[in-house]
Structures are given as structure tokens and as C-alpha cells.
Design an enzyme around this catalytic site. Structure first.
Site, short mmCIF file in Angstrom:
data_model
loop_
_atom_site.label_atom_id
_atom_site.label_comp_id
_atom_site.label_asym_id
_atom_site.label_seq_id
_atom_site.Cartn_x
_atom_site.Cartn_y
_atom_site.Cartn_z
CG ASP A 167 50.28 74.71 -11.73
OD1 ASP A 167 51.10 75.25 -13.35
OD2 ASP A 167 49.42 73.96 -11.10
CB CYS B 40 65.56 54.26 -12.64
SG CYS B 40 64.74 53.66 -12.63
CG HIS C 20 53.42 71.03 -22.02
ND1 HIS C 20 53.46 71.91 -22.27
CD2 HIS C 20 53.14 70.13 -23.62
CE1 HIS C 20 53.02 72.64 -23.41
NE2 HIS C 20 52.82 71.41 -24.20
CG LEU D 182 45.88 89.99 -17.99
CD1 LEU D 182 45.41 90.22 -17.43
CD2 LEU D 182 47.90 90.16 -18.21
CD GLU D 183 48.89 90.15 -23.35
OE1 GLU D 183 48.98 91.60 -22.21
OE2 GLU D 183 50.18 89.13 -24.01
CB ALA E 199 43.01 83.83 -14.33
N1 APR Z 1 44.69 85.74 -16.27
C1 APR Z 1 45.08 85.67 -17.05
N2 APR Z 1 45.12 85.50 -18.24
C2 APR Z 1 46.63 85.57 -18.13
C3 APR Z 1 47.06 86.21 -16.73
C4 APR Z 1 46.04 86.37 -16.08
N3 APR Z 1 46.11 86.72 -14.63
N4 APR Z 1 48.89 86.64 -16.92
C5 APR Z 1 49.46 86.93 -17.72
N5 APR Z 1 47.89 85.79 -18.63
C6 APR Z 1 48.12 85.15 -19.78
C7 APR Z 1 49.17 85.83 -20.76
O1 APR Z 1 48.24 86.87 -21.58
C8 APR Z 1 49.78 84.64 -21.31
O2 APR Z 1 48.75 84.78 -22.70
O3 APR Z 1 48.38 83.96 -20.39
C9 APR Z 1 49.10 83.69 -21.55
C10 APR Z 1 50.59 83.08 -21.07
O4 APR Z 1 51.22 82.80 -21.61
P1 APR Z 1 52.69 82.03 -21.63
O5 APR Z 1 53.05 82.40 -20.90
O6 APR Z 1 53.13 81.66 -22.94
O7 APR Z 1 51.98 79.95 -20.93
P2 APR Z 1 51.19 79.42 -22.50
O8 APR Z 1 50.99 79.48 -22.95
O9 APR Z 1 51.44 78.08 -21.12
O10 APR Z 1 52.94 78.31 -22.46
C11 APR Z 1 53.05 77.15 -23.75
O11 APR Z 1 54.60 77.38 -23.80
O12 APR Z 1 57.21 77.16 -22.86
C12 APR Z 1 55.97 76.32 -23.02
O13 APR Z 1 55.77 74.02 -21.69
C13 APR Z 1 55.79 75.95 -22.11
O14 APR Z 1 53.95 74.79 -21.51
C14 APR Z 1 54.32 75.93 -21.34
C15 APR Z 1 54.17 76.38 -23.06
#
Ligand code: APR
Length: 230
Positions: free
Chosen positions: A91, A133, A106, A199-200, A216
Site C-alpha cells: 500500500d 504493455c 515487495h 501486537l504480539e 501500532a
Molecule cells: N498493531 C500492531 N501490530 C499488528 C496489528 C496492529 N493493529 N495488527 C496485526 N499486527 C501484527 C500481527 O500480530 C502480526 O505479527 O502484524 C503482523 C502481521 O503479520 P503478517 O500478516 O504475517 O504480515 P507481514 O509480516 O507483513 O507478512 C510479510 O508475507 O505474505 C507475504 O508479501 C506478504 O509482505 C507480506 C509478507
């Protein structure tokens, strides 16, 4: 001059209404990765893949940056040293919040890529199979997003920045996907102070010297305040 390198993941955009991948009901609970986020999936069913990214492009277009994005933009503006954001997110919310020094490892939903000639252009809101293209006219347009099995963008630059970082922070990422999941270790070995804000606890929480857990929009502004305190 002090350098702060910040890795962000889907969690920083969660409170802007954009789904994460691995949380309860996340994107990977709704779609199979191999169908919508691999080159093989795109070759097999380009319409399904375009549909997946069209929906996310549409959603991202109306999403607003949240106080976590805004805090990082404030940090870039007011910190005396350098602030670099390396984001896994596709995004444009960091830029919408005012951050300028951003690397999208990415790719981005806003970008289109020609699978035939490598030309890049701004993606229309809706893309479809056979989309030509503008440079070579091949019907080979795809989202300019890095899929599983493909090499993330800017890796040489990112590793250089990690080696020079005084502080490395990971925000809103589960630490499940490499090479981003190794950045904490890379930075630690290079002598950076490492901070996890999530978050965790993430899968790589043990790589971090300092941790802050919570939403966050709460913990990132508070962390930025401590960095900017006189
Ligand atoms: N505030 C803080 N942390 C949060 C919140 C929030 N409101 N909501 C969710 N999270 C945390 C979750 O606890 C989790 O650890 O954000 C993390 C999201 O993890 P993923 O869903 O695995 O996303 P991400 O780590 O960005 O994935 C990495 O995987 O699928 C590929 O290309 C995709 O860029 C992505 C990559």
C-alpha cells in the site's frame, strides 16, 4: 550521523482497515498463496490473480494513513539523523502520511510491470489478463508486486543500510517471511540497537533487544516521542 532503519509489515496498516496476512481471517485464510501470489498461479489463472490485486488496489486507494504512519513521517522530518523505511507492504500509506525515504521491497499495488520486457508504469485501478504493455504492446501486464519465489527489490541497498544502522526497528510484521525476517539479526550483528513493535511477539522476537507490544497507533507514536525527546 545516526541512522534509523525501520522495517514495516501489514500490522502497521491494519488500523487503516487493510487486512493482514496471517492474523485470524487474514488474506492467507481467504486465498491460497499458490493461487494468487506466485508466478505459477499467475500463469495458471491470470484473471484470478488480477481480481485479487484489483480488490486490494481498490481498498488501498481509499484507506487513510493512521497515527503509526504519521508518527514515522514525523520521525523522518524531525530526527537529526537519517530515517529509512523498508516496507513489505504494497500500500502507499507511508508516502500518504508524508514519508519520502521509503523502499518497497515487495513492490506496490500502484505499479504495473510487463512480464515480457520489464517496463513499469502506473497501474490502472483495475487490471485484466491480456492487458497490453504500453512499451512493447505484449499482452503481459502484471501487478508490480513481488510474489513468493521471486527476489524482493532493493536487497543490496537494504543490506548496506542494515550494516550502517544505529537503530533497527521492525513494526507490524510476524517475522515469517525471509529475507525480511532476518533483518533483525543482520542489524544486530552490525551493532544496531534492535526494537520490535508489534501486537504480539513475532516469530523472530528473540532477535530484538527492546520490545513494545500493543496496537501500532498507540505504541509507534509513543516510541517516536522517546526518539525525538530532547
Ligand atoms: N498493531 C500492531 N501490530 C499488528 C496489528 C496492529 N493493529 N495488527 C496485526 N499486527 C501484527 C500481527 O500480530 C502480526 O505479527 O502484524 C503482523 C502481521 O503479520 P503478517 O500478516 O504475517 O504480515 P507481514 O509480516 O507483513 O507478512 C510479510 O508475507 O505474505 C507475504 O508479501 C506478504 O509482505 C507480506 C509478507
Amino acid at each position: 550521523m545516526e541512522k534509523i532503519v525501520i522495517l514495516t509489515g501489514a500490522g502497521i496498516s491494519a488500523e487503516s482497515g487493510l487486512g493482514t496476512f496471517r492474523d485470524e481471517g487474514g488474506l492467507w485464510a481467504q486465498h491460497r498463496i499458490e493461487d494468487v501470489a506466485t508466478p505459477e498461479g499467475f500463469a495458471r489463472n491470470p484473471a484470478l490473480v488480477h481480481e485479487f490485486y484489483n480488490a486490494r488496489r481498490q481498498q488501498a486507494a481509499t484507506a487513510q494513513p493512521n497515527p503509526a504512519h504519521t508518527a514515522l513521517a514525523r520521525l523522518e522530518r524531525d530526527f537529526t539523523g537519517e530515517v529509512l523505511i523498508v516496507t513489505q507492504n504494497v500500500d502507499g500509506l507511508h508516502e500518504a502520511a508524508g514519508s519520502a525515504n521509503v523502499l518497497h521491497m515487495h513492490g506496490t499495488l500502484a505499479g504495473a510491470l510487463c512480464a515480457a520486457c520489464g517496463h513499469r508504469w502506473s497501474a490502472p485501478m483495475q487490471m485484466a489478463p491480456g492487458h497490453e504493455c504500453p512499451a512493447c504492446q505484449a499482452p503481459a501486464a502484471r501487478p508490480d508486486v513481488v510474489w513468493f519465489g521471486e527476489m524482493p527489490y532493493f536487497m543490496d541497498k537494504i543490506w548496506d543500510h542494515l550494516r550502517e544502522a544505529d537503530i533497527f526497528a521492525a513494526i507490524g510484521t510476524s517475522g515469517n517471511v525471509y529475507p525480511a525476517a532476518a533483518f533483525g539479526q543482520d542489524a544486530y550483528r552490525a551493532g544496531a540497537h534492535t526494537v520490535e513493535l508489534n501486537l504480539e511477539p513475532s516469530a523472530t522476537v528473540s532477535d530484538f533487544a527492546e520490545t513494545h507490544f500493543g496496537q501500532a497507533t498507540q505504541i509507534v507514536p509513543a516510541w517516536v516521542d522517546t526518539l525525538l525527546a530532547p
